[in-house]
Design an enzyme around this catalytic site. Structure first.
Site, mmCIF file in Angstrom:
data_model
loop_
_atom_site.group_PDB
_atom_site.id
_atom_site.type_symbol
_atom_site.label_atom_id
_atom_site.label_comp_id
_atom_site.label_asym_id
_atom_site.label_seq_id
_atom_site.Cartn_x
_atom_site.Cartn_y
_atom_site.Cartn_z
ATOM 1 C CG HIS A 95 36.765 45.506 45.716
ATOM 2 N ND1 HIS A 95 37.479 43.958 45.351
ATOM 3 C CD2 HIS A 95 38.019 46.146 45.741
ATOM 4 C CE1 HIS A 95 38.757 44.073 45.552
ATOM 5 N NE2 HIS A 95 39.122 45.514 45.576
ATOM 6 C CE LYS A 135 42.773 42.751 42.034
ATOM 7 N NZ LYS A 135 41.770 43.707 42.505
ATOM 8 N N PRO A 136 45.204 38.316 39.527
ATOM 9 C CG PRO A 136 47.087 37.855 40.607
ATOM 10 C CD PRO A 136 46.285 38.873 39.968
ATOM 11 C CD GLN A 137 40.958 37.309 45.676
ATOM 12 O OE1 GLN A 137 41.772 38.604 45.786
ATOM 13 N NE2 GLN A 137 39.965 37.442 46.250
ATOM 14 C CG ASN A 138 38.402 41.890 42.162
ATOM 15 O OD1 ASN A 138 39.177 42.619 42.672
ATOM 16 N ND2 ASN A 138 37.274 42.150 41.937
ATOM 17 C CB THR A 139 36.430 39.537 46.890
ATOM 18 O OG1 THR A 139 37.352 38.434 46.990
ATOM 19 C CG2 THR A 139 35.239 39.434 47.498
ATOM 20 C CE LYS A 157 44.153 40.688 54.923
ATOM 21 N NZ LYS A 157 44.110 39.972 53.493
ATOM 22 N NE ARG A 179 40.609 32.266 45.388
ATOM 23 C CZ ARG A 179 41.323 32.931 46.222
ATOM 24 N NH1 ARG A 179 42.641 33.242 45.868
ATOM 25 N NH2 ARG A 179 40.906 33.259 47.495
ATOM 26 C CG HIS A 236 42.637 48.054 50.593
ATOM 27 N ND1 HIS A 236 43.149 47.198 49.340
ATOM 28 C CD2 HIS A 236 43.188 47.244 51.613
ATOM 29 C CE1 HIS A 236 43.990 46.148 49.804
ATOM 30 N NE2 HIS A 236 43.737 46.044 51.268
#
Length: 150
Positions: free
Chosen positions: A38, A61-65, A86, A105, A145
């Site tokens: 990240h 990996k489907p998505q990461n920021t 969350k 994405r 995280h």
């Protein structure tokens, strides 16, 4: 044959507990894995940046920021007031100011030929923080995280 299905199901459930999909690579601390996934000080090309992450996990990996800030600045957010994550835990902290970030994405491909689209953003973020492990930087708390983008 009827007995085999419940046994197979039990084995699969137990295997998932031993080898979760998002397991941290064995030789990395949670904070180091967070940094790899990240933290990128400057804007990036998603296909290249994600290939480094996907090489650890051996899947796309489907998505990461990626936060365009230093680890030190993101770790400083851990010193702010705790809020609920969350997952219901109370070790999350929200940034006071928005930061530049890139959201990657998955658009196509199979590992190792993963292809990503990129979206530049300027937003607040929430991180979960824990006490450092032995080889982590000597902060009171370190980010482990990326819980949310606001």
């Amino acid at each position: 044959m009827v007995l085999c299905f419940p046994l197979l199901l039990l084995v699969l459930v137990l295997w998932g507990q031993v080898c979760p999909l998002h397991a941290i690579p064995k030789h990395l601390t949670k904070a180091h894995w967070f940094e790899i996934q990240h933290i990128r000080p400057s804007p990036l090309q998603c296909n290249r940046a994600m290939s480094g992450i996907n090489n650890y996990t051996q899947h796309c990996k489907p998505q990461n920021t990626f936060l365009h800030d230093s680890f030190q600045n993101v770790a400083a957010v851990c010193d702010l007031l705790s809020i609920t994550c969350k997952n219901g835990w109370h070790n999350c902290h929200q940034s006071l100011k928005p930061v530049n970030m890139t959201d990657c994405r998955l658009t196509s491909g199979k590992y190792p030929q993963c292809r990503y689209s990129a979206a530049a953003q300027y937003k607040l973020f929430i991180v979960a923080c824990d006490p450092p492990q032995k080889s982590d930087p000597p902060y009171k708390l370190v980010p482990v995280h990326l819980d949310s983008i606001l």
